[in-house]
Scaffold this active site. Structure first.
Site, PDB file in Angstrom:
ATOM      1  N   LEU A  12       0.840  -1.196   0.000  1.00 45.78           N
ATOM      2  CA  LEU A  12       0.000   0.000   0.000  1.00 45.78           C
ATOM      3  C   LEU A  12       0.874   1.245   0.000  1.00 45.78           C
ATOM      4  O   LEU A  12       1.969   1.237   0.561  1.00 45.78           O
ATOM      5  CB  LEU A  12      -0.884   0.008   1.249  1.00 45.78           C
ATOM      6  CG  LEU A  12      -1.964  -1.067   1.301  1.00 45.78           C
ATOM      7  CD1 LEU A  12      -2.697  -1.015   2.622  1.00 45.78           C
ATOM      8  CD2 LEU A  12      -2.956  -0.887   0.159  1.00 45.78           C
ATOM      9  N   CYS A  13       0.367   2.304  -0.618  1.00 46.52           N
ATOM     10  CA  CYS A  13       1.115   3.553  -0.651  1.00 46.52           C
ATOM     11  C   CYS A  13       1.338   4.043   0.775  1.00 46.52           C
ATOM     12  O   CYS A  13       0.437   3.901   1.590  1.00 46.52           O
ATOM     13  CB  CYS A  13       0.356   4.605  -1.461  1.00 46.52           C
ATOM     14  SG  CYS A  13       0.531   4.323  -3.230  1.00 46.52           S
ATOM     15  N   PRO A  14       2.490   4.562   1.127  1.00 43.89           N
ATOM     16  CA  PRO A  14       3.542   4.989   0.198  1.00 43.89           C
ATOM     17  C   PRO A  14       4.610   3.931  -0.060  1.00 43.89           C
ATOM     18  O   PRO A  14       5.654   4.267  -0.609  1.00 43.89           O
ATOM     19  CB  PRO A  14       4.155   6.173   0.940  1.00 43.89           C
ATOM     20  CG  PRO A  14       4.094   5.767   2.387  1.00 43.89           C
ATOM     21  CD  PRO A  14       2.795   4.990   2.517  1.00 43.89           C
TER      22      PRO A  14
END
Ligand code: SF4
Lengths: 80, 370
Positions: A12-14
């Site tokens: 998942l970002c970041p």
């Protein structure tokens, strides 16, 4: 000039951005990095990271559940 | 708007350098802790306007409130799915370095020397840690000083007159740490003493009011910025902290992996028995996210009706399986049906049908909800 592939799926970002950042740090100007992610946020964040660092985004697209981004590494100038 | 703002920032940087005759050899460099909020955005701009070369650093602990939680939940579709710190960097026209500290941060969270705030937020230790990471980066990269958006009296734990020096001391940064928004309320730092920055162009903000920040944002032409009410991470959130404490209370060790803390951000969590809990997807986006964990958890899915994916965290026996299935059926469209056909899948991938009567709302005690 070399071409490298980075699998950032299920991150998942970041985290995909961090992986891109750390990989680009090992590449030379002109090298290509091809990254595949599953977090749709990467479609925005990875190009944003490239813009702030001056790297070139050659392609960025969402195909089904995957985001694919192709980056050309650009030489970093020291602060003027 | 974004492009315009970035262009203005670039022009300001050039003209500041020209105005103060800063030559290549004297170019000072600062690293700015960028959270994505307004204060670090302002403090960075204040220092850029003095002709300093600024780059940003953003520390990812795993608990940060990020665009990805919006990405998981479909209902938040209208919110921009963007990394706020990157967005701020782009508006300012600076580089941003994102540092993964997930592993190192465990020590900060598990053993904070200064304790926790209102929830599980170890803000003072955390700030000291983040400034230390920025300080290490500064030394490695040959930068001169660090800036943060801290303001005296703004936060009850980490931004008090008596705790700001603690951060300087414990991070090792000492007087190379400059808080441009509050500098006039604080002792002079080395960048000011040495003339790298002009103290009289720094600010004297203090207290919890946001008015001075909003006025300064207007002066800089920042039309869009974020002011997260709950701070920069999930640890300040009561419901998240409750889930974290519950997880620790039911495990033999307080150690955690990134997946553990990610899962606490998603779904409804119910603990019907001390030895297991259920994570129930609340909507399609969460279901998709939880699907990625199907190989790591025994899970349930309704077959006869639409219903959420439910992960079971813990080791369960036959009667627990039945209870878990009845609870799960409660959260699907078959909740009022006499019977619902569920399917339970074990860790070896084998699935079994289970026909159950969904629990009624009043059969789920409130204290099962974590
Ligand atoms: S709110 Fe979270 S990230 Fe911010 S200082 Fe406190 S613990 Fe650290």
């Amino acid at each position: 000039m070399s071409e490298q592939h980075l699998d950032a799926r299920r991150l998942l970002c970041p985290l995909p951005v961090i992986r891109v950042q750390n990989t680009v740090a090992t590449l030379a100007a002109g090298d290509i990095l091809q990254v595949v992610c599953s977090d749709p946020g990467a479609l925005h964040d990875v190009p944003a990271w490239c813009r702030v660092h001056g790297h070139r985004v050659l392609a960025a697209e969402q195909r089904g559940d995957e985001v694919r981004i192709r980056i050309e590494v650009v030489a970093q100038e020291p602060p003027a | 708007m974004g492009e315009k703002q970035a262009l203005i920032c670039y022009a300001v940087r050039l003209s500041s350098k020209a105005k103060f005759g800063i030559s290549m050899s004297t170019q000072r460099k600062a690293i700015s802790l960028i959270s994505g909020g307004l204060d670090s955005m302002l403090s960075t701009r204040v220092i850029m306007d003095q002709g300093i070369h600024v780059e940003g650093i953003n520390i990812f602990t795993g608990f940060c409130v990020e665009g990805h939680t919006h990405a998981i939940r479909k209902k938040d579709k209208k919110k921009p799915k963007r990394n706020q710190a990157l967005w701020v960097a782009e508006q300012l026209g600076i580089k941003l370095h994102i540092i993964d500290v997930i592993e190192e941060y465990k020590e900060v969270l598990l053993h904070p020397g200064h304790g926790y705030g209102q929830n599980m937020n170890p803000c003072l230790d955390c700030k000291g840690f983040m400034v230390r990471k920025a300080y290490e980066w500064m030394q490695e990269q040959g930068f001169d000083f660090i800036i943060t958006g801290e303001v005296v009296g703004q936060r009850p734990m980490s931004q008090r007159r008596d705790t700001l020096p603690v951060i300087q001391r414990e991070s090792g940064a000492g007087d190379l740490l400059l808080r441009p928004l509050s500098a006039l309320n604080l002792p002079e730092t080395r960048p000011e003493r040495e003339g790298w920055v002009r103290r009289d162009e720094l600010y004297d903000f203090s207290g919890r009011s946001r008015k001075p920040q909003i006025a300064l944002a207007a002066k800089f032409g920042f039309e869009e910025y974020s002011q997260p009410a709950g701070g920069c991470c999930f640890l300040t959130d009561k419901s998240y902290s409750d889930k974290l404490v519950d997880m620790w209370a039911h495990r033999s060790s307080r150690d955690y992996e990134l997946d553990d803390i990610m899962l606490l951000k998603v779904g409804r969590h119910l603990r019907p028995r001390p030895h297991f809990k259920l994570i129930v997807a609340r909507e399609e986006g969460e279901t998709r996210f939880l699907e990625g964990y199907r190989k790591q958890f025994v899970h349930l899915q309704s077959k006869s009706h639409n219903g959420p994916l439910v992960l079971i965290d813990g080791v369960i026996d036959e009667s627990d399986r039945l209870l878990a299935a009845r609870i799960s059926a409660r959260f699907g469209q078959g909740r009022d049906a006499a019977e619902v056909e569920m399917e339970i899948t074990d860790l070896d991938g084998r699935s079994q049908p289970l026909t159950v009567k969904p629990l009624r709302a009043n059969e789920i005690p409130q204290d099962w909800y974590v």
